[in-house]
Scaffold this motif. Structure first.
Motif, mmCIF file in Angstrom:
data_model
loop_
_atom_site.group_PDB
_atom_site.id
_atom_site.type_symbol
_atom_site.label_atom_id
_atom_site.label_comp_id
_atom_site.label_asym_id
_atom_site.label_seq_id
_atom_site.Cartn_x
_atom_site.Cartn_y
_atom_site.Cartn_z
ATOM 1 N N SER A 118 -5.256 9.811 4.730
ATOM 2 C CA SER A 118 -4.870 8.423 5.003
ATOM 3 C C SER A 118 -6.047 7.490 4.768
ATOM 4 C CB SER A 118 -4.369 8.284 6.447
ATOM 5 O OG SER A 118 -5.383 8.685 7.364
ATOM 6 N N LEU A 119 -7.272 8.048 4.805
ATOM 7 C CA LEU A 119 -8.474 7.263 4.557
ATOM 8 C C LEU A 119 -9.527 8.149 3.898
ATOM 9 C CD1 LEU A 119 -10.346 4.764 4.918
ATOM 10 C CD2 LEU A 119 -10.934 5.686 7.183
ATOM 11 N N PHE A 166 -2.689 6.085 -3.603
ATOM 12 C CA PHE A 166 -2.772 4.684 -3.192
ATOM 13 C C PHE A 166 -1.437 3.960 -3.351
ATOM 14 C CE2 PHE A 166 -7.165 5.549 -4.903
ATOM 15 C CZ PHE A 166 -7.772 5.651 -3.658
ATOM 16 N N CYS A 173 -2.776 5.850 1.007
ATOM 17 C CA CYS A 173 -4.153 6.137 1.395
ATOM 18 C C CYS A 173 -5.032 4.900 1.205
ATOM 19 C CB CYS A 173 -4.695 7.286 0.544
ATOM 20 S SG CYS A 173 -6.383 7.776 0.956
ATOM 21 N N HIS A 174 -6.040 4.746 2.055
ATOM 22 C CA HIS A 174 -7.020 3.671 1.928
ATOM 23 C C HIS A 174 -8.356 4.285 1.522
ATOM 24 C CE1 HIS A 174 -4.372 0.656 3.784
ATOM 25 N NE2 HIS A 174 -3.980 1.640 4.579
ATOM 26 N N ARG A 202 -9.021 -2.794 -6.652
ATOM 27 C CA ARG A 202 -8.837 -2.138 -5.365
ATOM 28 C C ARG A 202 -9.372 -3.027 -4.246
ATOM 29 N NH1 ARG A 202 -6.786 0.396 -8.956
ATOM 30 N NH2 ARG A 202 -6.407 2.631 -9.012
#
Length: 202
Positions: A118-119, A166, A173-174, A202
């Protein structure tokens, strides 16, 4: 890239293998799978423990074990040390089969975890992170490493496909990336402008 079975011999050549299967492998295997399987086979054929093997090539037993389990990449410095001590040709095999392989065995678990993240935090002082690279930038970078033809297209496809995390409809996801400003201005050919575009997107 898929490699047919071949023994990396002490005569510093790569010759066709006999019909014996690798332990845990059947049929065709990727170059990276073959490489770590053969590294383990050669060590065991000499009745050397990972500690003894590591002492001779000046790498820790932990390093040796992680390579044989496919958890750490078998890089040229390691392979060249093995070749120098034992008269093998793993460095040659690496150059002919591993360079350009789109997803070596030691990268697959990383890509799997990356796909579920997620990150992601990244630090890249020299180049734009792969997850931010445009096709043109990735092509320039990979070509500079001597990757061409089908291997190049496969590697680019894999790299761009990883960016789909992404764009997930659910919980995309970051990415938090620290990039040297010079990397944004340093390019191969037209890749420099693409690097700045990728960073800005981005």
């Amino acid at each position: 890239m898929v490699a047919t079975r071949a023994w990396v011999t002490a005569s510093n050549t790569i010759t066709p293998a006999d019909t014996r299967d690798f332990e845990g492998c059947e049929g065709l295997v990727s170059g990276s799978e073959y490489l770590i399987s053969e590294l383990r086979r050669v060590r065991q054929s000499m009745n050397l423990t990972q500690d003894s093997w590591g002492e001779r090539i000046h790498f820790s037993a932990r390093h040796v074990g992680s390579i044989e389990r496919g958890e750490r990449p078998a890089l040229p410095d390691y392979l060249n040390s093995v070749d120098k001590v034992f008269g093998t040709a793993f460095g040659k095999f690496y150059r002919e089969f591993i360079i350009g392989e789109h997803a070596p065995i030691w990268l697959r678990s990383f890509i799997e975890h990356e796909g579920q993240a997620s990150l992601i935090r990244a630090f890249q002082p020299l180049v734009i992170p792969g997850l931010l690279q445009t096709e043109a930038y990735a092509r320039a970078v990979l070509t500079s490493f001597g990757i061409h033809g089908e291997a190049l297209e496969s590697a680019i496809s894999t790299r761009l496909r990883r960016q789909e995390i992404f764009k997930r409809a659910s919980k995309p996801c970051h990415l938090a990336a620290v990039i040297d400003e010079a990397a944004l201005n340093r390019g191969a050919g037209r890749a420099g402008s693409h690097a700045r575009a990728a960073h800005g997107a981005r």
